[in-house]
Write an enzyme that holds these catalytic residues in place. Sequence first.
Site, PDB file in Angstrom:
ATOM      1  N   ILE A   1       0.731  -1.170  -0.090  1.00 17.28           N
ATOM      2  CA  ILE A   1      -0.193  -0.179   0.052  1.00 17.28           C
ATOM      3  C   ILE A   1       0.805   1.226   0.192  1.00 17.28           C
ATOM      4  O   ILE A   1       0.516   2.275  -0.616  1.00 17.28           O
ATOM      5  CB  ILE A   1      -1.007  -0.128   1.197  1.00 17.28           C
ATOM      6  CG1 ILE A   1      -1.902  -1.327   1.226  1.00 17.28           C
ATOM      7  CG2 ILE A   1      -1.609   1.231   1.218  1.00 17.28           C
ATOM      8  CD1 ILE A   1      -2.790  -1.363   2.289  1.00 17.28           C
ATOM      9  N   ASP A   2       1.818   1.350   0.681  1.00 18.78           N
ATOM     10  CA  ASP A   2       2.866   2.488   0.822  1.00 18.78           C
ATOM     11  C   ASP A   2       3.383   2.885  -0.482  1.00 18.78           C
ATOM     12  O   ASP A   2       2.928   4.269  -0.884  1.00 18.78           O
ATOM     13  CB  ASP A   2       4.180   1.998   1.338  1.00 18.78           C
ATOM     14  CG  ASP A   2       3.982   2.126   2.944  1.00 18.78           C
ATOM     15  OD1 ASP A   2       3.459   2.997   3.641  1.00 18.78           O
ATOM     16  OD2 ASP A   2       4.727   1.049   3.659  1.00 18.78           O
TER      17      ASP A   2
END
Length: 841
Positions: free
Chosen positions: A600-601
């Site tokens: 997700i980062d």
Amino acid sequence: MTLPLVNIRVLDFGQYVAGPATAAILADQGAEVIRIEPPGGPRWKSPAMDTLNRRKKSIVLDLKTEKDLAIARDLIATSDVLIENFRPGVMSKLGLGPQDAHTLNPRLVYISLPGFSAEDEERSHIQAWEGIIAAASGQFTDMGLNRILMGINTSFSPITLASGYAAMLGATAASLALYSRETCGHGDTIEVPIAAALMEGLVYNSMYIEDCPGRYFSLREHEIDRRKKVGEPLDMGYDELQEFMDPFYRSYFCKDGRPVYVVATCHVNHCHKTLKAMGLYEKVREMGLPDLDDWYMPSSRWPQGLDCALGLYPLTKPWADKISKLMAEKFLEKTAYEWEALFGEKNVPVSAHRYTKEWLNSEHALASGLVHEFMDPVVGKRRQAGPVAWLNSSAKLASTGAPAPAPDAHREEILTDLAMRKTSSMASPAQYTPFTKGHNWLKGVKILDMTNVIAGPTVANTLGRFGAEVIKIYPIKPTFDPWNTVLIGLQVHRGKRSILIDIKSDKGREAFNKMVKWADVVTYNGPHRQLEPLGIDLENLNKINPQTILFHLDCWGGPKTGPRSDYVGYDDLVQAATGIMSRFGGSMKTPEEHAHLGTIDVLTGFSGAFAVATALYQRKTTGKTDVARTSLAACGQLLQAPFTYDYESRAPFDEPSGRHIKGEGPLYRCYEALDGWFFMGMHTPDANAHHALEAIDGLTGISKLSYEALETFLMEKFKTREKAHWITALNAMDVGAVELKALSQLREKYSSHEETGPHGSGSTFQFTRYDNHPSGHRIDIIAPCSIRPQYSTLTVPPPAEKYGKETREILTDMGYSKGEIDDMINSKVVSESWGEQYLPD
């Protein structure tokens, strides 16, 4: 305030996830999006398409007819952005390709999102479904340390990583090209190969560091290495696997049987706060777990007998066992939601695990505007994923749900408007600015980067390749360990100059204010409550520089405020809270973090780049500054686009899940051939589509089988021949098929000492090998080539230098003399290094 993309018209020719999602992201910023539907409506017959089609207008065009082709050409001539995600050449065969479109409208920004690059002779012709792209890019083979230890080499994930990354990069490219158009006067053609976008998203999983010091390897990595050396099988069970997780980076079960996930390592305070919140701090201290004041000291110089320290990742196995046991027992005293609330108020990064359905109906998701709730004309009350990025000026729109239009619902309105535009405002191509090459989209833009870890630094790193100049600020004494700063920084620190400075001191604040005056954009990640005390809210920044834009990223934020908006958090916590872990692991009893570091980062960093690009465009066209926003939670929803919707009559949340799944049905899954694995992708609702496979040598009799009997039949048949036979035969019938690749294979095959070209052109996959990297190690890393403009050029970032190397240079640029800089160094206002080594051993 005026919406940032008001008066921008977007044509959405896309199907499935990548193209429609790109257009939806632009619609959330006020763009008028016209969806071009084929006869029969969307090709993907899923309620998820309603989420991706929010805020759009719809017209059905049969592009095989001259009449509708003429309408399409007129729409192109009057639009600003065109989005399509077909195979290379499809639009050109219709007479709607980039050259055709720019003949009609040189100001058009043409975004093409093919599965593989048009220059990829090996793959560009393949029917590139999401699973095909993932298999070819190493996603299904490199599924993380857990799967290696469990001996599961090939496994499937239904999460649409590739399309999510590509959509975010496509939207970013659109806003950047619109910003540049205000200066250069013309549009651009930008290719964003979905597989290239996925590879950039997996950058931390494909990166290679030669002779990487052992202190950076986790307990799981050490166990994998041990078992391989002694010939012990990799067959670990789920429960045993938990004992090789760091105690501050894992799941724990609570009183109610629901687990929580803890991410409290690598930071100078998180572990201490966690233990104090649990009432375990004094006990751990009595047990003798030490602190280490200087995490950047070479391990050979650590105090005698010290082999790990509180907060430093990872702990050794003996200490991990002791601390995990204490924490596991303590977590059983409260429910998961009680712990989540307790830790949240004490600024400790912990989250309860949820299924996706639970997240969509949770208090915070709804209150913050991360999830939209509205009355749908077909299904009634509907809840679905909201925006991935927004500006303060678009927050109200972004927080509001809207139903998708019925196919052709706006035909009359669109055609009436088109007739008016044709008679009143359409310019001839001769009136447009001629195309030029060699310019950078963001030449002259300056970014002051105050972020940390992965998501935040990815924002400026992404924008830097388009010509933005970046100064990276870090504190004199680091708050994160070398694993989180130096190893991660090998990617996100590329092309940035850095300064180590104490901005809380008077002299440091003075220098900081000078950098704010220099900057067009200031980027920061952390809870909103931290902005004003630091003096970096937009009001305070604009007192120093009225032209500065603030970019703000956090974990749980949305366009509105919810009960968890100011809680701290990281990628893995969003995976736990939104249902990614329970889906990937198979259930709430066996949750598992998704295989790839930065899942997700990285997407959130791309989302931040889009938000900044849109804010720059708004400033260019209106003169107004704004706050550009995104969050990890918002982006975690985009990666689950096929699942993030709910209503009373919704079908069960029964998508493929767990560690042993190989696909989504017999015609869309991984299969084992005689000599290895390949992926077959035949994505169709036709239950008899497999009858066509009768013509393939080796599949005689398949046409007589029911759909339910296919998987067993294909599993047996495919094992009788080499994978090359099946891949060739299936592709010849336009059924997507590719060999399952490993990231290491792709890195070795496509690594080069040459940097990517000025337009990113070439192979879908590109890696750069630095034999003489400033770290002293050979580094192989993905080349920044997922966004490939035809007219604008890329600025290839040089390797990341040691943090603080440019401290003097930056201060000199800010007007300080050598003597003043010496005084600032001697008084510890600034520093030129955290330690003697780039990557501490």
